[in-house]
Design an enzyme around this catalytic site. Sequence first.
Site, PDB file in Angstrom:
ATOM      1  N   HIS A 219       0.851  -1.193   0.000  1.00  0.00           N
ATOM      2  CA  HIS A 219       0.000   0.000   0.000  1.00  0.00           C
ATOM      3  C   HIS A 219       0.891   1.249   0.000  1.00  0.00           C
ATOM      4  O   HIS A 219       1.931   1.278   0.669  1.00  0.00           O
ATOM      5  CB  HIS A 219      -0.892  -0.018   1.244  1.00  0.00           C
ATOM      6  CG  HIS A 219      -1.958   1.026   1.200  1.00  0.00           C
ATOM      7  ND1 HIS A 219      -1.686   2.356   1.453  1.00  0.00           N
ATOM      8  CD2 HIS A 219      -3.271   0.953   0.907  1.00  0.00           C
ATOM      9  CE1 HIS A 219      -2.812   3.052   1.321  1.00  0.00           C
ATOM     10  NE2 HIS A 219      -3.787   2.229   0.993  1.00  0.00           N
ATOM     11  N   ARG A 261      -3.255   1.303  -3.933  1.00  0.00           N
ATOM     12  CA  ARG A 261      -2.927  -0.110  -4.133  1.00  0.00           C
ATOM     13  C   ARG A 261      -3.670  -0.637  -5.348  1.00  0.00           C
ATOM     14  O   ARG A 261      -4.603   0.015  -5.849  1.00  0.00           O
ATOM     15  CB  ARG A 261      -3.253  -0.934  -2.890  1.00  0.00           C
ATOM     16  CG  ARG A 261      -4.616  -0.663  -2.308  1.00  0.00           C
ATOM     17  CD  ARG A 261      -4.832  -1.464  -1.041  1.00  0.00           C
ATOM     18  NE  ARG A 261      -5.934  -0.914  -0.265  1.00  0.00           N
ATOM     19  CZ  ARG A 261      -6.681  -1.612   0.548  1.00  0.00           C
ATOM     20  NH1 ARG A 261      -6.464  -2.911   0.708  1.00  0.00           N
ATOM     21  NH2 ARG A 261      -7.640  -1.041   1.222  1.00  0.00           N
ATOM     22  N   LYS A 264      -7.631  -0.311  -6.819  1.00  0.00           N
ATOM     23  CA  LYS A 264      -8.403   0.659  -6.029  1.00  0.00           C
ATOM     24  C   LYS A 264      -8.443   1.994  -6.775  1.00  0.00           C
ATOM     25  O   LYS A 264      -7.790   2.179  -7.795  1.00  0.00           O
ATOM     26  CB  LYS A 264      -7.779   0.808  -4.622  1.00  0.00           C
ATOM     27  CG  LYS A 264      -7.742  -0.473  -3.825  1.00  0.00           C
ATOM     28  CD  LYS A 264      -9.042  -0.875  -3.140  1.00  0.00           C
ATOM     29  CE  LYS A 264      -9.611   0.085  -2.199  1.00  0.00           C
ATOM     30  NZ  LYS A 264     -10.353  -0.434  -1.080  1.00  0.00           N
ATOM     31  N   ASP A 267      -6.792   8.736  -5.654  1.00  0.00           N
ATOM     32  CA  ASP A 267      -7.174   9.587  -4.527  1.00  0.00           C
ATOM     33  C   ASP A 267      -6.074  10.639  -4.372  1.00  0.00           C
ATOM     34  O   ASP A 267      -4.881  10.299  -4.394  1.00  0.00           O
ATOM     35  CB  ASP A 267      -7.286   8.686  -3.278  1.00  0.00           C
ATOM     36  CG  ASP A 267      -7.526   9.424  -1.970  1.00  0.00           C
ATOM     37  OD1 ASP A 267      -7.289  10.642  -1.921  1.00  0.00           O
ATOM     38  OD2 ASP A 267      -7.929   8.773  -0.992  1.00  0.00           O
ATOM     39  N   CYS A 269      -4.764  12.187  -1.941  1.00  0.00           N
ATOM     40  CA  CYS A 269      -3.760  12.104  -0.859  1.00  0.00           C
ATOM     41  C   CYS A 269      -2.553  11.274  -1.277  1.00  0.00           C
ATOM     42  O   CYS A 269      -1.444  11.482  -0.786  1.00  0.00           O
ATOM     43  CB  CYS A 269      -4.361  11.593   0.443  1.00  0.00           C
ATOM     44  SG  CYS A 269      -4.911   9.889   0.416  1.00  0.00           S
ATOM     45  N   TYR A 270      -2.746  10.343  -2.245  1.00  0.00           N
ATOM     46  CA  TYR A 270      -1.600   9.535  -2.701  1.00  0.00           C
ATOM     47  C   TYR A 270      -0.647  10.345  -3.563  1.00  0.00           C
ATOM     48  O   TYR A 270       0.427   9.855  -3.919  1.00  0.00           O
ATOM     49  CB  TYR A 270      -2.081   8.279  -3.431  1.00  0.00           C
ATOM     50  CG  TYR A 270      -2.885   7.373  -2.533  1.00  0.00           C
ATOM     51  CD1 TYR A 270      -2.354   6.941  -1.331  1.00  0.00           C
ATOM     52  CD2 TYR A 270      -4.180   6.987  -2.865  1.00  0.00           C
ATOM     53  CE1 TYR A 270      -3.102   6.148  -0.471  1.00  0.00           C
ATOM     54  CE2 TYR A 270      -4.931   6.188  -2.021  1.00  0.00           C
ATOM     55  CZ  TYR A 270      -4.379   5.780  -0.819  1.00  0.00           C
ATOM     56  OH  TYR A 270      -5.113   5.001   0.031  1.00  0.00           O
ATOM     57  N   ASP A 365     -10.108  14.268  -1.956  1.00  0.00           N
ATOM     58  CA  ASP A 365      -9.736  12.974  -2.537  1.00  0.00           C
ATOM     59  C   ASP A 365      -9.974  12.982  -4.058  1.00  0.00           C
ATOM     60  O   ASP A 365      -9.067  12.771  -4.866  1.00  0.00           O
ATOM     61  CB  ASP A 365     -10.581  11.944  -1.758  1.00  0.00           C
ATOM     62  CG  ASP A 365     -10.718  10.574  -2.361  1.00  0.00           C
ATOM     63  OD1 ASP A 365     -10.404  10.406  -3.540  1.00  0.00           O
ATOM     64  OD2 ASP A 365     -11.173   9.661  -1.650  1.00  0.00           O
ATOM     65  N   ASP A 372     -11.131  18.264   3.130  1.00  0.00           N
ATOM     66  CA  ASP A 372     -10.773  18.107   4.549  1.00  0.00           C
ATOM     67  C   ASP A 372      -9.305  18.489   4.713  1.00  0.00           C
ATOM     68  O   ASP A 372      -8.594  18.676   3.724  1.00  0.00           O
ATOM     69  CB  ASP A 372     -11.068  16.680   5.052  1.00  0.00           C
ATOM     70  CG  ASP A 372     -10.311  15.624   4.278  1.00  0.00           C
ATOM     71  OD1 ASP A 372      -9.067  15.685   4.276  1.00  0.00           O
ATOM     72  OD2 ASP A 372     -10.944  14.749   3.658  1.00  0.00           O
ATOM     73  N   HIS A 375      -6.629  15.804   3.311  1.00  0.00           N
ATOM     74  CA  HIS A 375      -6.412  15.834   1.860  1.00  0.00           C
ATOM     75  C   HIS A 375      -5.797  17.159   1.407  1.00  0.00           C
ATOM     76  O   HIS A 375      -5.015  17.190   0.459  1.00  0.00           O
ATOM     77  CB  HIS A 375      -7.716  15.503   1.107  1.00  0.00           C
ATOM     78  CG  HIS A 375      -8.041  14.044   1.178  1.00  0.00           C
ATOM     79  ND1 HIS A 375      -8.851  13.519   2.151  1.00  0.00           N
ATOM     80  CD2 HIS A 375      -7.603  12.994   0.423  1.00  0.00           C
ATOM     81  CE1 HIS A 375      -8.911  12.207   1.989  1.00  0.00           C
ATOM     82  NE2 HIS A 375      -8.167  11.856   0.949  1.00  0.00           N
TER      83      HIS A 375
HETATM   84  C1  LIG Z   1       2.956   8.897   8.769  1.00  0.00           C
HETATM   85  C2  LIG Z   1       1.774   8.024   8.746  1.00  0.00           C
HETATM   86  C3  LIG Z   1       1.081   7.735  10.018  1.00  0.00           C
HETATM   87  C4  LIG Z   1       1.389   7.520   7.578  1.00  0.00           C
HETATM   88  C5  LIG Z   1       0.163   6.768   7.309  1.00  0.00           C
HETATM   89  C6  LIG Z   1       0.364   6.022   6.053  1.00  0.00           C
HETATM   90  C7  LIG Z   1      -0.930   5.618   5.414  1.00  0.00           C
HETATM   91  C8  LIG Z   1      -1.644   6.683   4.636  1.00  0.00           C
HETATM   92  C9  LIG Z   1      -1.345   4.352   5.480  1.00  0.00           C
HETATM   93  C10 LIG Z   1      -2.543   3.884   4.768  1.00  0.00           C
HETATM   94  C11 LIG Z   1      -3.321   2.860   5.541  1.00  0.00           C
HETATM   95  C12 LIG Z   1      -4.322   2.105   4.683  1.00  0.00           C
HETATM   96  C13 LIG Z   1      -4.081   0.668   4.417  1.00  0.00           C
HETATM   97  C14 LIG Z   1      -5.352   2.728   4.177  1.00  0.00           C
HETATM   98  C15 LIG Z   1      -6.333   2.065   3.261  1.00  0.00           C
HETATM   99  O1  LIG Z   1      -7.475   2.726   3.387  1.00  0.00           O
HETATM  100  P1  LIG Z   1      -8.660   2.601   2.317  1.00  0.00           P
HETATM  101  O2  LIG Z   1      -8.967   1.168   2.044  1.00  0.00           O
HETATM  102  O3  LIG Z   1      -9.755   3.479   2.832  1.00  0.00           O
HETATM  103  O4  LIG Z   1      -8.015   3.306   1.050  1.00  0.00           O
HETATM  104  P2  LIG Z   1      -7.670   2.751  -0.422  1.00  0.00           P
HETATM  105  O5  LIG Z   1      -8.929   2.291  -1.033  1.00  0.00           O
HETATM  106  O6  LIG Z   1      -7.152   3.960  -1.124  1.00  0.00           O
HETATM  107  O7  LIG Z   1      -6.621   1.673  -0.263  1.00  0.00           O
HETATM  108 ZN   LIG Z   2      -7.254   9.938   0.588  1.00  0.00          ZN
END
Ligand SMILES: CC(C)=CCC/C(C)=C/CC/C(C)=C/COP(=O)(O)OP(=O)(O)O
Ligand SMILES: [Zn+2]
Length: 435
Positions: A219, A261, A264, A267, A269-270, A365, A372, A375
């Site tokens: 991820h 990942r 998916k 977004d 934030c990535y 996002d 927010d 983001h």
């Molecule tokens: C410094 C620090 C604490 C960093 C955090 C790192 C971070 C953003 C980790 C992600 C965790 C995670 C598996 C989210 C999936 O959420 P989802 O299933 O809602 O999102 P997706 O569909 O985009 O995978």
């Molecule tokens: Zn996001």
Amino acid sequence: MDPAKASCPTVTQRDQWMVESQVYDLYHLFASIPPNAQSVMLELLRDRHMEFLTKGLTHLGSSFRVLDAIRPWLCYWIIHSIALLGESVDDEMETNAIDFLNRCQDPNGGYGGGPGQMPHLATTYAAVNALITLGSEKSLASINRGKLSNFLRRMKHPSGGFRMHDEGEIDVRACYTAISVASVLNILDDDLIQNVGDYIVSCQTYEGGIAGEPGSEAHGGYTYCGLATMILIDKVNRLDLPRLLEWVVFKQGKECGFQGRTNKLVDGCYSFWQGGVVALLQKLSSLIIKQMASPDYEEGLAVTPHDEACHSGQGDLNRSSSVDYHNIGYRFIKECGAQEPLFYSIGLQQYILLCSQEQEGGLRDKPGKRRDFYHTCYCLSGLSLCQYSWSKYPDSPPLPNAVLGPYSNLLKPTHPLFNVVIERYYEAHEFFTKS
Ligand SMILES: CC(C)=CCC/C(C)=C/CC/C(C)=C/COP(=O)(O)OP(=O)(O)O
Ligand SMILES: [Zn+2]
């Protein structure tokens, strides 16, 4: 994306089409209007973002009660976004923020999600980054480094990883937040680093990205945390970097944003989590080429197998005996990497400005989602990385064609290992070298 939990592993074709159609509508509209109107559409709405952020910081004491366990995060997301925009908070807000974060500091070290809450590594990272970004002597001196060092050692687990809090989960986020804070505060040593490399190597998956814990799915959030940690502890050569690069570049979607990942949705934030991974890999380009050129690479032997024997081989970072951990982050940004970004930087800027930016201020996002502070922070951080992705050094001003839209969109550069504005990082580095 909710960084606290992972939801279903795949999205439906229908979800994907919905996003594509919303994004492509915006891109078609953009393509159909005259150049001067396009330039307006691509403008970073600085004043509106500032209004959104300043209001958020003013109300931190009252209206965020529902977000009571992440208040140092709110401070960091807002204060860092303001710093990226080249602005600063007024004296009263700064004093209030320092006092508030001080009340979140545990008597035995580390910061909790609010006053009186148990210390947690994630909120400790957020509080330290917020205080570094505020940048005054009062702010930096408010961090009790001795106690914080004790807290980090209490979180250390024999596996090499760290717990997020007393009796909490062990994962790659915990490794990153502990190592990042220890590095910037000049309290990183061999005891904290012991076996961290083994733990992170065990989280690199068959896809090439890094998972939160051994056996989980790769991820972007965890990949950023894992890669940055390996650089900060001088063990990055132990990762399979060509495979990691291949994984991350294929996470940039047709919409030009990044997904976190496989299978998916993209977004905003990535833009930072995955964009940060590519920015770090850009600096490591000679090491990637070296790994690929090794005759052992196909056999999986080019990657150093054990914690003890490894040094990164990145120019000055390559030492044979005791490692100067505090300066790794400092030297890293001075390294010359590949001259061009390893991803479609202009495309990502287009996604951020046209799809993630809200006309009323704040970033989100994707179209249809609400703005927010999380983001806003990570879209702006990713935008900054893109803008400097052709620059030899992150603090040299980019050429106009590296910045999508008017040049006034240019943000302050952020340190890709810590995600604090580089000027503030230099000041903190100097302060904690002396004290
Ligand atoms: C410094 C620090 C604490 C960093 C955090 C790192 C971070 C953003 C980790 C992600 C965790 C995670 C598996 C989210 C999936 O959420 P989802 O299933 O809602 O999102 P997706 O569909 O985009 O995978
Ligand atoms: Zn996001």
